[in-house]
Write an enzyme that holds these catalytic residues in place. Structure first.
Site, short mmCIF file in Angstrom:
data_model
loop_
_atom_site.label_atom_id
_atom_site.label_comp_id
_atom_site.label_asym_id
_atom_site.label_seq_id
_atom_site.Cartn_x
_atom_site.Cartn_y
_atom_site.Cartn_z
N CYS A 146 1.31 -1.20 -0.30
CA CYS A 146 -0.10 0.23 0.05
C CYS A 146 0.38 1.09 0.64
CB CYS A 146 -0.80 0.25 1.15
SG CYS A 146 -2.11 -1.43 1.07
N HIS A 280 -2.79 7.86 6.06
CA HIS A 280 -2.88 6.47 5.30
C HIS A 280 -4.28 5.58 5.55
CE1 HIS A 280 -1.76 2.43 2.71
NE2 HIS A 280 -1.95 2.25 4.00
N HIS A 314 -10.14 1.72 0.18
CA HIS A 314 -8.27 1.08 0.43
C HIS A 314 -8.31 1.03 -0.73
CE1 HIS A 314 -4.61 0.95 1.43
NE2 HIS A 314 -4.57 -0.39 2.46
#
Length: 381
Positions: A146, A280, A314
């Site tokens: 990620c 994040h 996400h």
């Protein structure tokens, strides 16, 4: 030292088919997350789908690359433009489909059924983007879970800073809604049941989303020469790795802290110079806990913080690239984007719950990936 500017942005997400649509919906506090059942063998789940069905990687890439070029006023072919486009899942959907075909008819599965499987190797997406824009220079295809999006932009900025090119197209693309990805995250207990609520006391876990963001990066000199509009400047970045665990962040956040310190140092900034942190914020127990602790430890009380994953879901490898796009829009419009989905904060942070006007000069965008990949990038007006 060569300054690196961003002169074009292409973005597509569950929030909208363009940068403007996504931004408008984000600051209105909307979410693109809905309950979907794309695969009959899996129960309905909250997902951030762009269309009604899971998107296809090649199509998403072509769309955002074309949008970024159009936004920057560039016309292909761009022979000397570097291409740095990453993905954490890449063509996994194609491989799963192939595996299903093989499994259903293992004995009569002819080799010809593989089609041109070379077109589904993980790095081919970046090469396809180079073909699309007629670029015959450097092509890189980062994969850092990620943290991929920020990693890709940092890598491209470095190519320009070191004089290897004057122009680069960089970012990340993710089409991760596949049966195996959903089943895997579900098995880990990481998937939310109703929605994404970053930093909330009652957060449930992450919601998978599709998305892509690609940028045109240029040396300030070339941007000036072209009289290009500039969204912002990349001041510096930090990249580290925990060397700790395959999917849990190191509890003390030592490497995450090192990445942010590295980024600030390279950007000639102090923590108090940062006006906004695009976190994040995955809405998982461990990530939000670790990230909040890191922000509290490094930054003065009162720095504005938000995560946009409550709106987009996400998007795994693309999440950092989407974060950079939203951070640049925050700089452009002087508006702090909200942390959609947050009802009851668990942490003592100044989390933006509704879009608000604010004086924003320097922004920090963070990305933390499985395997302990940590990335931070600083941007300025």
């Amino acid at each position: 030292m060569v300054k690196v500017c961003i002169t074009g942005i292409g973005l597509v997400s569950a929030l909208g088919g363009s940068l403007e649509d996504s931004w408008r919906n984000l600051i209105a506090g909307k979410s693109g997350i809905r309950l979907h059942q794309p695969f009959p063998e899996l129960k309905p789940l909250p997902l951030g789908l762009i269309g009604q069905q899971p998107s296809e990687l090649t199509m998403l890439t072509q769309m955002v690359v074309a949008s970024a070029l159009q936004d920057s006023g560039l016309v292909p072919p761009l022979a000397d433009c570097a291409v740095v486009i990453g993905s954490s899942r890449s063509y996994q959907a194609s491989w799963e489909m192939l595996a299903r075909q093989m499994h259903s008819d293992a004995e009569n599965f002819p080799v010809s059924s593989f089609g041109n499987w070379l077109n589904t190797l993980p790095h081919i997406n970046a090469i396809a983007a180079a073909r699309q824009i007629g670029a015959s220079g450097i092509v890189l295809a980062p994969m850092a879970a990620c943290a991929t999006g920020i990693w890709s932009i940092a890598q491209a900025a470095l190519l320009i800073k070191t004089g290897q090119c004057q122009q680069a197209i960089a970012g990340a693309v993710e089409a991760p809604i596949t049966p195996l990805t959903l089943a895997g995250f579900q098995q880990m207990g990481a998937l939310a049941k109703t929605g994404a609520y970053p930093f909330d006391l009652h957060r449930e876990g992450l919601v998978l989303g599709e998305g892509a963001a690609v940028f045109v990066l240029e040396s300030a000199e070339l941007a000036k020469q072209r009289q290009a509009k500039v969204y912002g400047e990349i001041l510096g970045f930090g990249l580290t790795n925990d060397a700790y665990h395959s999917n849990s962040p190191e509890p003390q956040g030592k490497s995450a802290i090192a990445a942010i310190k590295q980024c600030l140092e390279r950007s000639c900034l102090t923590p108090s110079d940062i006006d906004y942190i695009h976190a994040h914020g995955t809405a998982t127990q461990l990530n939000d806990q670790m990230e909040s602790m890191v922000i509290q430890r490094l930054f003065p009380q009162g720095v504005a913080v938000s995560s946009t994953k409550g709106s987009t879901g996400h998007t795994l490898g693309a999440s950092g690239a989407l974060g950079v796009a939203f951070s640049l829009m925050a700089l452009k419009h002087q508006i702090l984007p909200p942390c959609v989905g947050l009802q009851q904060p668990e942490f003592d942070l100044d989390i933006v719950t509704a879009a608000r006007l604010s004086k924003i000069r320097q922004v920090l965008c963070c990305g933390f990936g499985f395997g302990g990949q940590n990335a931070a990038i600083a941007l300025a007006r």
